[in-house]
Motif scaffolding. Structure first.
Motif, PDB file in Angstrom:
ATOM      1  N   GLU A 191       0.952  -1.290   0.017  1.00 37.61           N
ATOM      2  CA  GLU A 191      -0.225  -0.069   0.093  1.00 37.61           C
ATOM      3  C   GLU A 191       0.695   1.224  -0.020  1.00 37.61           C
ATOM      4  N   LYS A 192       0.478   2.311  -0.964  1.00 37.33           N
ATOM      5  CA  LYS A 192       1.165   3.552  -1.232  1.00 37.33           C
ATOM      6  C   LYS A 192       2.706   3.656  -0.788  1.00 37.33           C
ATOM      7  N   ILE A 193       3.276   3.187  -1.966  1.00 39.28           N
ATOM      8  CA  ILE A 193       4.785   2.971  -1.728  1.00 39.28           C
ATOM      9  C   ILE A 193       5.350   3.472  -3.250  1.00 39.28           C
ATOM     10  N   PRO A 194       6.334   4.175  -3.320  1.00 37.76           N
ATOM     11  CA  PRO A 194       6.823   4.263  -4.687  1.00 37.76           C
ATOM     12  C   PRO A 194       6.610   3.321  -5.824  1.00 37.76           C
ATOM     13  N   ALA A 195       6.149   3.446  -6.953  1.00 38.99           N
ATOM     14  CA  ALA A 195       6.083   2.493  -7.899  1.00 38.99           C
ATOM     15  C   ALA A 195       7.389   1.541  -8.147  1.00 38.99           C
ATOM     16  N   GLU A 196       8.345   2.522  -8.244  1.00 35.86           N
ATOM     17  CA  GLU A 196       9.595   1.666  -8.679  1.00 35.86           C
ATOM     18  C   GLU A 196      10.183   0.441  -7.525  1.00 35.86           C
ATOM     19  N   LEU A 197       9.862   0.886  -6.027  1.00 38.61           N
ATOM     20  CA  LEU A 197      10.120  -0.173  -5.208  1.00 38.61           C
ATOM     21  C   LEU A 197       9.060  -1.189  -5.319  1.00 38.61           C
ATOM     22  N   ALA A 198       7.929  -0.917  -5.699  1.00 37.23           N
ATOM     23  CA  ALA A 198       6.831  -1.949  -5.765  1.00 37.23           C
ATOM     24  C   ALA A 198       7.079  -2.959  -6.741  1.00 37.23           C
ATOM     25  N   THR A 199       7.739  -2.370  -7.816  1.00 41.84           N
ATOM     26  CA  THR A 199       7.969  -3.245  -9.022  1.00 41.84           C
ATOM     27  C   THR A 199       9.169  -4.067  -8.562  1.00 41.84           C
ATOM     28  N   ARG A 200      10.258  -3.638  -7.749  1.00 43.43           N
ATOM     29  CA  ARG A 200      11.257  -4.387  -7.325  1.00 43.43           C
ATOM     30  C   ARG A 200      10.831  -5.656  -6.547  1.00 43.43           C
ATOM     31  N   VAL A 201       9.845  -5.214  -5.687  1.00 38.14           N
ATOM     32  CA  VAL A 201       9.380  -6.064  -4.818  1.00 38.14           C
ATOM     33  C   VAL A 201       8.747  -7.323  -5.688  1.00 38.14           C
ATOM     34  N   ALA A 202       7.810  -6.962  -6.509  1.00 36.14           N
ATOM     35  CA  ALA A 202       7.146  -7.916  -7.395  1.00 36.14           C
ATOM     36  C   ALA A 202       8.228  -8.720  -8.083  1.00 36.14           C
ATOM     37  N   GLN A 203       9.349  -8.101  -8.446  1.00 36.14           N
ATOM     38  CA  GLN A 203      10.334  -8.931  -9.362  1.00 36.14           C
ATOM     39  C   GLN A 203      11.180  -9.784  -8.588  1.00 36.14           C
ATOM     40  N   SER A 204      11.211  -9.553  -6.989  1.00 33.64           N
ATOM     41  CA  SER A 204      12.285 -10.035  -6.374  1.00 33.64           C
ATOM     42  C   SER A 204      11.527 -11.436  -5.643  1.00 33.64           C
ATOM     43  N   VAL A 205      10.364 -11.596  -5.718  1.00 33.67           N
ATOM     44  CA  VAL A 205       9.380 -12.684  -4.990  1.00 33.67           C
ATOM     45  C   VAL A 205       8.617 -13.364  -6.141  1.00 33.67           C
ATOM     46  N   GLU A 206       8.332 -14.521  -5.884  1.00 37.33           N
ATOM     47  CA  GLU A 206       7.463 -15.301  -6.823  1.00 37.33           C
ATOM     48  C   GLU A 206       5.841 -15.367  -6.595  1.00 37.33           C
ATOM     49  N   ILE A 207       5.397 -14.948  -5.174  1.00 40.78           N
ATOM     50  CA  ILE A 207       4.172 -14.887  -5.007  1.00 40.78           C
ATOM     51  C   ILE A 207       3.552 -13.623  -5.478  1.00 40.78           C
ATOM     52  N   PRO A 208       2.329 -13.648  -5.711  1.00 42.39           N
ATOM     53  CA  PRO A 208       1.794 -12.244  -6.532  1.00 42.39           C
ATOM     54  C   PRO A 208       1.824 -11.161  -5.302  1.00 42.39           C
ATOM     55  N   ILE A 209       2.057 -10.023  -5.978  1.00 41.38           N
ATOM     56  CA  ILE A 209       1.836  -8.599  -5.058  1.00 41.38           C
ATOM     57  C   ILE A 209       0.781  -7.791  -5.853  1.00 41.38           C
ATOM     58  N   ILE A 210      -0.123  -7.505  -4.814  1.00 41.27           N
ATOM     59  CA  ILE A 210      -1.205  -6.643  -5.139  1.00 41.27           C
ATOM     60  C   ILE A 210      -1.009  -5.217  -4.768  1.00 41.27           C
ATOM     61  N   GLY A 211      -1.228  -4.348  -5.449  1.00 40.14           N
ATOM     62  CA  GLY A 211      -1.060  -2.902  -5.279  1.00 40.14           C
ATOM     63  C   GLY A 211      -2.166  -2.052  -4.993  1.00 40.14           C
TER      64      GLY A 211
END
Ligand code: KIV
Length: 273
Positions: A191-211
């Motif tokens: 929730e409510k974090i910079p888009a670039e950081l969220a993208t990095r997280v989504a690429q660092s884990v295999e489970i789905p990231i819902i923003g």
């Protein structure tokens, strides 16, 4: 705007969310708090329904998510669960029901699962609540994590501003996301974090990231239903897209009804027995 058609009528499961991430299909998630609205959202084809503790704000009229109780969440979840035929249903663990220790957390999660029948639960926090998350998952209850802005910690933050803009908090968030994945969470809300950081997280884990307010580089999106349908007024953060203006639609309908009652236009002869 093109209208989405549901091609796959099967019940959405935690495993199917993972498959969606693997094939690059974005996950749609909305909050729901009652049977009537959940019926509409489920039939419209939303993948995940969340009985969010945002019910504390939009249903109970509180200024934060803190006051809502376990009993109140279970009451709302029961109605949503009766409506959901296809959507995966997630219920938030309310503030104060899991932060104490892992046994208390497990007892709260079991109550939600047993009494409401939802498919899984969601909890805010990373390392601080990892023991509770592990214990709940080991009891067979799927857990969705929640990082970034965690509204249950509003009194610590003092503001609902964007989180993890500084490197230290951003690094902790990435570590927390990995911890949640290792502990067995099936997905994480950011929730409510910079888009670039969220993208990095989504690429660092295999489970789905819902923003929510986390940009388009993640695996799915969630919004509070009252906000995206334009029922709430005076709340317009940058991340919110309004898909309807139900506040105006409902106000006009109710005003027309009042006029018809006052003028004796309603009920007509056809509308009586
Ligand atoms: O309670 C809620 O509605 C939520 C969403 C904002 C993800 O947690």
């Amino acid at each position: 705007m093109s209208v989405h058609k549901i091609e796959d009528q099967r019940k959405v499961t935690t495993h199917r969310l993972m498959e969606m991430k693997q094939r690059g299909e974005k996950i749609s998630m909305l909050t729901a708090y009652d049977y009537s609205m959940a019926t509409i959202l489920d039939q419209a084809g939303v993948d995940v329904l969340l009985i969010g503790d945002s019910a504390s704000n939009v249903i109970c009229g509180n200024t934060t998510t803190l006051p809502i109780t376990l009993d109140e969440m279970i009451f709302l979840a029961k109605g949503v669960m009766k409506a959901a035929k296809r959507s995966l249903v997630v219920c938030d663990m309310p503030f104060g029901t899991y932060q104490g220790n892992s046994l208390e957390a497990l007892a709260s999660a079991i109550r939600i699962m047993k009494e409401s029948g939802v498919d899984c639960i969601k909890m805010e926090g990373g390392e601080e609540v990892i023991d509770s998350i592990k214990r709940i998952i080991s009891a067979g209850i799927p857990v969705m994590g929640h990082l970034g802005l965690m509204p249950q910690s509003i009194n610590k933050y003092g503001t609902y501003a964007v989180r993890a803009k500084e490197e230290e908090e951003a690094n902790k968030l990435i570590e927390d996301a990995k911890l949640l994945e290792q502990a067995g969470c099936f997905a994480i809300v950011l929730e409510k974090i910079p888009a670039e950081l969220a993208t990095r997280v989504a690429q660092s884990v295999e489970i789905p990231i819902i923003g929510i307010g986390a940009g388009g580089g993640v695996d799915g999106q969630v919004l509070v239903m009252q906000d995206m349908l334009g029922i709430t007024k005076g709340f317009s953060p940058r991340f919110l897209r309004r898909y309807a203006d139900l506040n105006t639609v409902i106000t006009e309908a109710v005003q027309n009804y009042i006029s018809d009652v006052k003028s004796c236009d309603f009920p007509s002869e056809k509308e009586q027995y």
